[in-house]
Design a protein around this motif. Structure first.
Motif, PDB file in Angstrom:
ATOM      1  N   GLY A  51     -63.458  51.159 101.075  1.00  0.00           N
ATOM      2  CA  GLY A  51     -64.432  50.334 101.786  1.00  0.00           C
ATOM      3  C   GLY A  51     -65.859  50.674 101.425  1.00  0.00           C
ATOM      4  N   GLY A  52     -66.135  51.924 101.128  1.00  0.00           N
ATOM      5  CA  GLY A  52     -67.493  52.349 100.824  1.00  0.00           C
ATOM      6  C   GLY A  52     -67.857  52.180  99.366  1.00  0.00           C
ATOM      7  N   ILE A  53     -67.306  53.010  98.534  1.00  0.00           N
ATOM      8  CA  ILE A  53     -67.711  53.032  97.118  1.00  0.00           C
ATOM      9  C   ILE A  53     -67.266  51.776  96.384  1.00  0.00           C
ATOM     10  CG2 ILE A  53     -67.446  54.251  94.934  1.00  0.00           C
ATOM     11  CD1 ILE A  53     -67.381  56.872  96.596  1.00  0.00           C
ATOM     12  N   ALA A  54     -65.979  51.409  96.483  1.00  0.00           N
ATOM     13  CA  ALA A  54     -65.490  50.239  95.737  1.00  0.00           C
ATOM     14  C   ALA A  54     -66.202  48.963  96.173  1.00  0.00           C
ATOM     15  CB  ALA A  54     -63.978  50.090  95.904  1.00  0.00           C
ATOM     16  N   LEU A  55     -66.383  48.793  97.474  1.00  0.00           N
ATOM     17  CA  LEU A  55     -67.040  47.589  97.986  1.00  0.00           C
ATOM     18  C   LEU A  55     -68.515  47.560  97.586  1.00  0.00           C
ATOM     19  CD1 LEU A  55     -66.109  45.146  99.584  1.00  0.00           C
ATOM     20  CD2 LEU A  55     -66.731  46.333 101.666  1.00  0.00           C
ATOM     21  N   PHE A  56     -69.175  48.713  97.636  1.00  0.00           N
ATOM     22  CA  PHE A  56     -70.584  48.782  97.246  1.00  0.00           C
ATOM     23  C   PHE A  56     -70.760  48.451  95.759  1.00  0.00           C
ATOM     24  CE2 PHE A  56     -74.526  50.933  96.039  1.00  0.00           C
ATOM     25  CZ  PHE A  56     -75.387  50.436  97.008  1.00  0.00           C
ATOM     26  N   LEU A  99     -71.751  45.982 103.450  1.00  0.00           N
ATOM     27  CA  LEU A  99     -70.550  46.493 104.110  1.00  0.00           C
ATOM     28  C   LEU A  99     -70.060  47.777 103.450  1.00  0.00           C
ATOM     29  CD1 LEU A  99     -68.693  43.155 104.873  1.00  0.00           C
ATOM     30  CD2 LEU A  99     -70.050  44.594 106.431  1.00  0.00           C
ATOM     31  N   GLY A 100     -70.267  47.894 102.144  1.00  0.00           N
ATOM     32  CA  GLY A 100     -69.937  49.157 101.469  1.00  0.00           C
ATOM     33  C   GLY A 100     -70.774  50.305 102.014  1.00  0.00           C
ATOM     34  N   ALA A 101     -72.055  50.038 102.269  1.00  0.00           N
ATOM     35  CA  ALA A 101     -72.925  51.063 102.861  1.00  0.00           C
ATOM     36  C   ALA A 101     -72.431  51.430 104.261  1.00  0.00           C
ATOM     37  CB  ALA A 101     -74.364  50.558 102.912  1.00  0.00           C
ATOM     38  N   PHE A 102     -72.006  50.417 105.031  1.00  0.00           N
ATOM     39  CA  PHE A 102     -71.460  50.685 106.368  1.00  0.00           C
ATOM     40  C   PHE A 102     -70.245  51.600 106.290  1.00  0.00           C
ATOM     41  CE2 PHE A 102     -68.020  49.398 109.321  1.00  0.00           C
ATOM     42  CZ  PHE A 102     -68.524  49.963 110.478  1.00  0.00           C
ATOM     43  N   TRP A 103     -69.262  51.225 105.483  1.00  0.00           N
ATOM     44  CA  TRP A 103     -68.026  52.001 105.422  1.00  0.00           C
ATOM     45  C   TRP A 103     -68.271  53.400 104.887  1.00  0.00           C
ATOM     46  CZ3 TRP A 103     -64.726  50.521 108.593  1.00  0.00           C
ATOM     47  CH2 TRP A 103     -64.417  49.181 108.803  1.00  0.00           C
ATOM     48  N   PHE A 104     -69.113  53.527 103.868  1.00  0.00           N
ATOM     49  CA  PHE A 104     -69.384  54.850 103.315  1.00  0.00           C
ATOM     50  C   PHE A 104     -70.059  55.734 104.355  1.00  0.00           C
ATOM     51  CE2 PHE A 104     -71.776  58.029 100.968  1.00  0.00           C
ATOM     52  CZ  PHE A 104     -70.775  58.551 100.149  1.00  0.00           C
ATOM     53  N   THR A 105     -71.053  55.197 105.034  1.00  0.00           N
ATOM     54  CA  THR A 105     -71.761  55.969 106.054  1.00  0.00           C
ATOM     55  C   THR A 105     -70.825  56.358 107.189  1.00  0.00           C
ATOM     56  OG1 THR A 105     -73.798  54.796 105.513  1.00  0.00           O
ATOM     57  CG2 THR A 105     -73.752  55.978 107.604  1.00  0.00           C
ATOM     58  N   GLY A 122     -67.599  56.678 107.013  1.00  0.00           N
ATOM     59  CA  GLY A 122     -66.616  57.635 106.505  1.00  0.00           C
ATOM     60  C   GLY A 122     -67.161  59.039 106.348  1.00  0.00           C
ATOM     61  N   VAL A 123     -68.347  59.182 105.759  1.00  0.00           N
ATOM     62  CA  VAL A 123     -68.869  60.529 105.523  1.00  0.00           C
ATOM     63  C   VAL A 123     -69.452  61.170 106.774  1.00  0.00           C
ATOM     64  CG1 VAL A 123     -69.295  60.116 103.063  1.00  0.00           C
ATOM     65  CG2 VAL A 123     -71.143  59.760 104.718  1.00  0.00           C
ATOM     66  N   VAL A 159     -60.699  57.416 107.591  1.00  0.00           N
ATOM     67  CA  VAL A 159     -61.940  57.913 107.011  1.00  0.00           C
ATOM     68  C   VAL A 159     -61.905  57.920 105.484  1.00  0.00           C
ATOM     69  CG1 VAL A 159     -63.362  59.998 106.765  1.00  0.00           C
ATOM     70  CG2 VAL A 159     -62.707  59.177 109.025  1.00  0.00           C
ATOM     71  N   THR A 160     -60.858  58.438 104.889  1.00  0.00           N
ATOM     72  CA  THR A 160     -60.793  58.513 103.421  1.00  0.00           C
ATOM     73  C   THR A 160     -60.776  57.120 102.812  1.00  0.00           C
ATOM     74  OG1 THR A 160     -59.618  60.614 103.568  1.00  0.00           O
ATOM     75  CG2 THR A 160     -59.489  59.440 101.470  1.00  0.00           C
ATOM     76  N   LEU A 161     -59.966  56.231 103.362  1.00  0.00           N
ATOM     77  CA  LEU A 161     -59.924  54.844 102.887  1.00  0.00           C
ATOM     78  C   LEU A 161     -61.293  54.185 103.040  1.00  0.00           C
ATOM     79  CD1 LEU A 161     -57.923  52.561 101.893  1.00  0.00           C
ATOM     80  CD2 LEU A 161     -57.839  51.876 104.280  1.00  0.00           C
ATOM     81  N   ALA A 162     -61.930  54.411 104.176  1.00  0.00           N
ATOM     82  CA  ALA A 162     -63.249  53.817 104.427  1.00  0.00           C
ATOM     83  C   ALA A 162     -64.284  54.334 103.434  1.00  0.00           C
ATOM     84  CB  ALA A 162     -63.702  54.101 105.857  1.00  0.00           C
TER      85      ALA A 162
END
Length: 192
Positions: free
Chosen positions: A53-58, A79-85, A87-88, A46-49
């Motif tokens: 995956g979320g913020i850095a990728l976005f 994909l950043g939006a996917f991972w952030f969503t 994860g949170v 989750v934290t990595l995502a």
């Protein structure tokens, strides 16, 4: 990226960063679903995502848009939006069907990226194709409450993560990203 000659020759720094972030996140997410490492589950990613995956990728996607790279921008921001969503909302109490629908919708995003990468490198296309299969299997596993299918989906995700990671590493190290072509044998002519 160029046509499978060398990932290092034309890949932008954003492309490298984005594929590295995608690779690490997808690998952790996939291995968590396989449960191949004792005591490690998808929830541990989750934290990595969220951050990688979320913020850095976005952010890499937004910067790619700034550089007029529509495909990379769309891929990384989406994909950043996917991972952030993911994860949170990992601790949120949602039904299995709602979780399955979420995964299915983003499987469609991965399918779109697979089709749109038709002119790109084999590594990129295969990464997105594996992600599509992984998310589709994980969605079906949610709908059908199947731990076995979730593990299979996890292996597809881990494979996609390894390919994305290798692609980023190859771009940084100027390693080749394609198998050498098979020379034409006797009686075979090559059309040019």
């Amino acid at each position: 990226m160029d046509k499978d000659v060398s990932a290092g020759s034309k890949a932008s720094p954003l492309d490298r960063l984005g594929h590295l972030a995608l690779g690490l996140t997808l690998l952790a997410f996939g291995l968590g679903h396989t449960e191949v490492i004792d005591g490690v589950s998808a929830a541990d990613a989750v934290t990595l995502a969220t951050y990688v995956g979320g913020i850095a990728l976005f952010v890499a996607g937004l910067l790619a848009f700034r550089d007029n790279d529509a495909f990379t921008g769309t891929a990384f921001a989406g994909l950043g939006a996917f991972w952030f969503t993911w994860g949170v909302s990992a601790d949120a109490q949602v039904s299995a069907n709602a979780a399955g629908l979420f995964l299915l919708l983003f499987a469609l995003v991965a399918l779109t990226l697979t089709a749109a990468a038709a002119g790109g490198s084999t590594l990129t296309r295969t990464t997105y194709a594996l992600m599509f299969v992984a998310l589709l299997l994980l969605a079906i596993a949610q709908f059908g409450d199947s731990d076995g299918l979730a593990k299979v989906g996890g292996w597809f995700a881990a494979g996609g993560g390894l390919l994305a990671w290798y692609g980023a590493t190859a771009a940084l190290a100027n390693w080749p990203t394609a198998l050498p072509g098979r020379p034409a044998g006797r009686g075979v002519t090559a059309a040019g």
